[in-house]
Scaffold this motif. Structure first.
Motif, mmCIF file in Angstrom:
data_model
loop_
_atom_site.group_PDB
_atom_site.id
_atom_site.type_symbol
_atom_site.label_atom_id
_atom_site.label_comp_id
_atom_site.label_asym_id
_atom_site.label_seq_id
_atom_site.Cartn_x
_atom_site.Cartn_y
_atom_site.Cartn_z
ATOM 1 N N GLY A 42 0.675 -1.273 0.088
ATOM 2 C CA GLY A 42 -0.131 -0.098 0.069
ATOM 3 C C GLY A 42 0.897 1.167 -0.008
ATOM 4 N N ALA A 43 0.111 2.181 0.270
ATOM 5 C CA ALA A 43 0.549 3.625 0.371
ATOM 6 C C ALA A 43 1.362 4.100 1.514
ATOM 7 C CB ALA A 43 -0.513 4.710 0.127
ATOM 8 N N LEU A 44 2.383 5.033 1.294
ATOM 9 C CA LEU A 44 3.358 5.358 2.352
ATOM 10 C C LEU A 44 3.204 6.610 2.813
ATOM 11 C CD1 LEU A 44 6.520 3.625 0.833
ATOM 12 C CD2 LEU A 44 4.954 2.585 2.381
ATOM 13 N N LEU A 45 3.465 7.109 3.952
ATOM 14 C CA LEU A 45 3.857 8.474 4.438
ATOM 15 C C LEU A 45 5.214 8.502 4.962
ATOM 16 C CD1 LEU A 45 3.089 11.351 5.197
ATOM 17 C CD2 LEU A 45 2.104 10.190 7.298
ATOM 18 N N VAL A 46 5.995 9.222 4.288
ATOM 19 C CA VAL A 46 7.533 9.110 4.906
ATOM 20 C C VAL A 46 7.588 10.040 6.043
ATOM 21 C CG1 VAL A 46 9.891 9.669 4.002
ATOM 22 C CG2 VAL A 46 8.253 8.852 2.471
ATOM 23 N N VAL A 47 7.982 9.737 7.085
ATOM 24 C CA VAL A 47 8.346 10.395 8.625
ATOM 25 C C VAL A 47 9.679 10.319 8.899
ATOM 26 C CG1 VAL A 47 5.905 10.463 8.913
ATOM 27 C CG2 VAL A 47 7.386 8.650 9.759
ATOM 28 N N GLU A 48 10.295 11.259 9.670
ATOM 29 C CA GLU A 48 11.238 11.098 10.318
ATOM 30 C C GLU A 48 11.224 11.199 11.709
ATOM 31 O OE1 GLU A 48 15.976 12.058 9.681
ATOM 32 O OE2 GLU A 48 14.575 13.772 9.439
ATOM 33 N N ALA A 49 11.626 10.297 12.460
ATOM 34 C CA ALA A 49 11.505 10.359 13.994
ATOM 35 C C ALA A 49 12.573 9.589 14.516
ATOM 36 C CB ALA A 49 10.016 9.703 14.318
ATOM 37 N N GLY A 50 13.145 10.130 15.596
ATOM 38 C CA GLY A 50 13.944 9.387 16.621
ATOM 39 C C GLY A 50 13.295 8.406 17.437
ATOM 40 N N PRO A 51 14.197 7.817 18.443
ATOM 41 C CA PRO A 51 13.518 6.371 19.204
ATOM 42 C C PRO A 51 12.758 6.945 20.389
ATOM 43 C CG PRO A 51 16.128 7.159 19.794
ATOM 44 C CD PRO A 51 15.551 8.082 18.629
ATOM 45 N N SER A 62 0.070 8.939 12.925
ATOM 46 C CA SER A 62 -0.454 9.846 11.854
ATOM 47 C C SER A 62 -0.551 9.138 10.524
ATOM 48 C CB SER A 62 0.475 11.039 12.051
ATOM 49 O OG SER A 62 0.060 11.853 10.910
ATOM 50 N N ALA A 63 0.333 8.230 10.321
ATOM 51 C CA ALA A 63 0.089 7.547 8.972
ATOM 52 C C ALA A 63 -0.764 6.657 8.673
ATOM 53 C CB ALA A 63 1.614 6.899 8.687
ATOM 54 N N ALA A 64 -1.070 5.792 9.944
ATOM 55 C CA ALA A 64 -2.275 4.876 9.898
ATOM 56 C C ALA A 64 -3.675 5.556 9.831
ATOM 57 C CB ALA A 64 -2.109 4.103 11.396
ATOM 58 N N ALA A 65 -3.790 6.924 10.435
ATOM 59 C CA ALA A 65 -4.863 7.576 10.269
ATOM 60 C C ALA A 65 -5.249 8.010 9.082
ATOM 61 C CB ALA A 65 -4.858 8.652 11.491
ATOM 62 N N ALA A 66 -4.106 8.260 8.199
ATOM 63 C CA ALA A 66 -4.491 8.602 6.962
ATOM 64 C C ALA A 66 -4.304 7.242 5.931
ATOM 65 C CB ALA A 66 -3.185 9.309 6.390
ATOM 66 N N ASP A 67 -4.384 6.115 6.487
ATOM 67 C CA ASP A 67 -4.629 4.846 5.807
ATOM 68 C C ASP A 67 -3.319 4.779 4.911
ATOM 69 O OD1 ASP A 67 -7.134 4.078 6.409
ATOM 70 O OD2 ASP A 67 -7.996 5.463 4.999
ATOM 71 N N ARG A 68 -2.292 5.007 5.600
ATOM 72 C CA ARG A 68 -0.655 4.733 4.746
ATOM 73 C C ARG A 68 0.002 4.206 6.007
ATOM 74 N NH1 ARG A 68 0.441 7.695 0.164
ATOM 75 N NH2 ARG A 68 -1.482 8.712 -0.365
ATOM 76 N N THR A 69 0.982 3.352 5.496
ATOM 77 C CA THR A 69 2.225 2.663 6.284
ATOM 78 C C THR A 69 3.233 3.977 6.400
ATOM 79 O OG1 THR A 69 1.579 0.605 5.283
ATOM 80 C CG2 THR A 69 3.944 0.941 6.376
ATOM 81 N N ALA A 70 3.593 4.094 7.722
ATOM 82 C CA ALA A 70 4.792 5.090 7.933
ATOM 83 C C ALA A 70 6.144 4.438 7.531
ATOM 84 C CB ALA A 70 4.784 5.373 9.588
ATOM 85 N N LEU A 71 6.812 5.271 6.730
ATOM 86 C CA LEU A 71 8.046 5.115 6.229
ATOM 87 C C LEU A 71 9.176 5.674 7.302
ATOM 88 C CD1 LEU A 71 10.250 3.279 4.604
ATOM 89 C CD2 LEU A 71 9.891 4.706 2.878
ATOM 90 N N VAL A 72 9.601 5.212 8.282
ATOM 91 C CA VAL A 72 10.247 6.039 9.240
ATOM 92 C C VAL A 72 11.836 6.083 8.689
ATOM 93 C CG1 VAL A 72 10.974 6.233 11.493
ATOM 94 C CG2 VAL A 72 8.857 5.075 10.995
ATOM 95 N N VAL A 73 12.216 7.177 8.577
ATOM 96 C CA VAL A 73 13.489 7.694 7.894
ATOM 97 C C VAL A 73 14.428 7.818 9.249
ATOM 98 C CG1 VAL A 73 14.987 8.965 6.597
ATOM 99 C CG2 VAL A 73 12.785 8.468 5.924
ATOM 100 N N SER A 74 15.693 7.124 9.074
ATOM 101 C CA SER A 74 16.546 7.429 10.158
ATOM 102 C C SER A 74 18.048 7.314 9.796
ATOM 103 C CB SER A 74 16.366 6.099 11.174
ATOM 104 O OG SER A 74 17.375 6.195 12.198
ATOM 105 N N GLY A 75 18.873 7.682 10.381
ATOM 106 C CA GLY A 75 20.395 7.496 10.131
ATOM 107 C C GLY A 75 20.827 6.191 10.846
ATOM 108 N N ALA A 76 22.046 5.881 10.616
ATOM 109 C CA ALA A 76 22.306 4.459 11.068
ATOM 110 C C ALA A 76 22.445 4.524 12.689
ATOM 111 C CB ALA A 76 23.655 4.016 10.394
ATOM 112 N N GLU A 77 22.893 5.806 13.098
ATOM 113 C CA GLU A 77 23.242 5.843 14.620
ATOM 114 C C GLU A 77 21.858 5.444 15.500
ATOM 115 O OE1 GLU A 77 22.049 9.664 13.034
ATOM 116 O OE2 GLU A 77 23.348 8.123 12.394
ATOM 117 N N THR A 78 20.527 5.779 14.925
ATOM 118 C CA THR A 78 19.575 5.757 15.678
ATOM 119 C C THR A 78 18.552 4.587 15.200
ATOM 120 O OG1 THR A 78 18.437 7.466 14.477
ATOM 121 C CG2 THR A 78 19.458 8.306 16.433
ATOM 122 N N ALA A 79 18.847 4.154 14.367
ATOM 123 C CA ALA A 79 17.862 2.962 13.683
ATOM 124 C C ALA A 79 17.571 1.744 14.629
ATOM 125 C CB ALA A 79 18.674 2.396 12.420
#
Length: 242
Positions: A42-51, A62-79
């Protein structure tokens, strides 16, 4: 989201055949007929968030409420920390066969009209969901623990939305002099005045946090609500789900 990470993720999704667009500052991605999916449907919402659990679950919610899967973007240090928050166990600080231990949200619980609730504790109070004690053994309750001891309990999350002063032993509020006054609720006696919340905590009066209950933040099944994109050196090195 940093522009460099945003560009990297956007480029990767376009290469995979997603139709990527931006609306109201949000980056949306919809798979086309010939897309190479990232591993979640399905559709994605791209978001950036820390841990941080609250910010992370709110982003996924927020993504789920919009009927989308959250694609969480992270650097390697917080993944790694992000993945642990979302999977180990999902959205919870701990879990056993009988109990769930919640993360604490930054909000504080009121004590009716008496101010904000607090309790006596050296460490941060902890909320747990555990089985109700009784003849039928049915249902659960939400129990606040202070230094390992139960101090109050509620039968539901809904009951936590507007708790009465009777549920707590202490409350605090800022006075006209700018200091925080702590009141023992049964007697109405002032047991301390402090110039800051830090000083209040240093004297073992801990504000009562709101428990972060995952299903109240994210609609649906949390492990299916997100995927994690790790960006390193301006390129996406991995995208994977739970």
């Amino acid at each position: 989201m940093t522009s460099r990470r945003r560009r990297a993720v956007r480029g990767s999704l376009v290469e995979r055949g997603y139709d990527v667009s931006e609306r109201d500052g949000r980056l949306l991605a919809d798979p086309t007929a010939g897309a190479d999916p990232i591993g979640v449907p399905g559709a994605l919402l791209v978001v950036e968030a820390g841990p941080d659990p609250t910010a992370l679950l709110e982003a996924v919610g927020s993504a789920a409420a919009a009927d989308r899967t959250a694609l969480v973007v992270s650097g390697a240090e917080t993944a790694g920390a992000i993945r642990r928050t979302l999977t180990d166990p999902p959205g919870l600080a701990a879990r056993t066969e009988r109990t769930r231990t919640f993360y604490n949200a930054p909000d504080r619980l009121p004590a009716g009209q008496k101010g904000l609730a607090c309790c006596r504790a050296d460490a941060t109070p902890v909320w747990r969901e555990e089985p109700m004690e009784g003849v039928t053994g049915e249902g659960t309750r939400y129990v606040l623990y202070a230094d390992g001891d139960p101090v109050t309990a509620f039968e539901s999350v809904a009951a936590l939305s507007c708790p009465s002063a009777a549920a707590f032993e202490y409350a605090y509020r800022r006075g006209d002099d700018g200091r925080f006054r702590v009141e023992k609720l049964r007697s109405g006696r002032t047991v301390g005045r402090f110039v800051s919340v830090r000083e209040l905590k240093a004297n073992a009066y801990r504000p009562v946090p709101v428990p972060l209950v995952p299903e109240d933040v994210v609609e649906g099944y949390l492990p299916e609500a997100w995927a994690l994109a790790v960006v390193e050196d301006d390129r996406v090195v991995s995208i994977e789900g739970a």
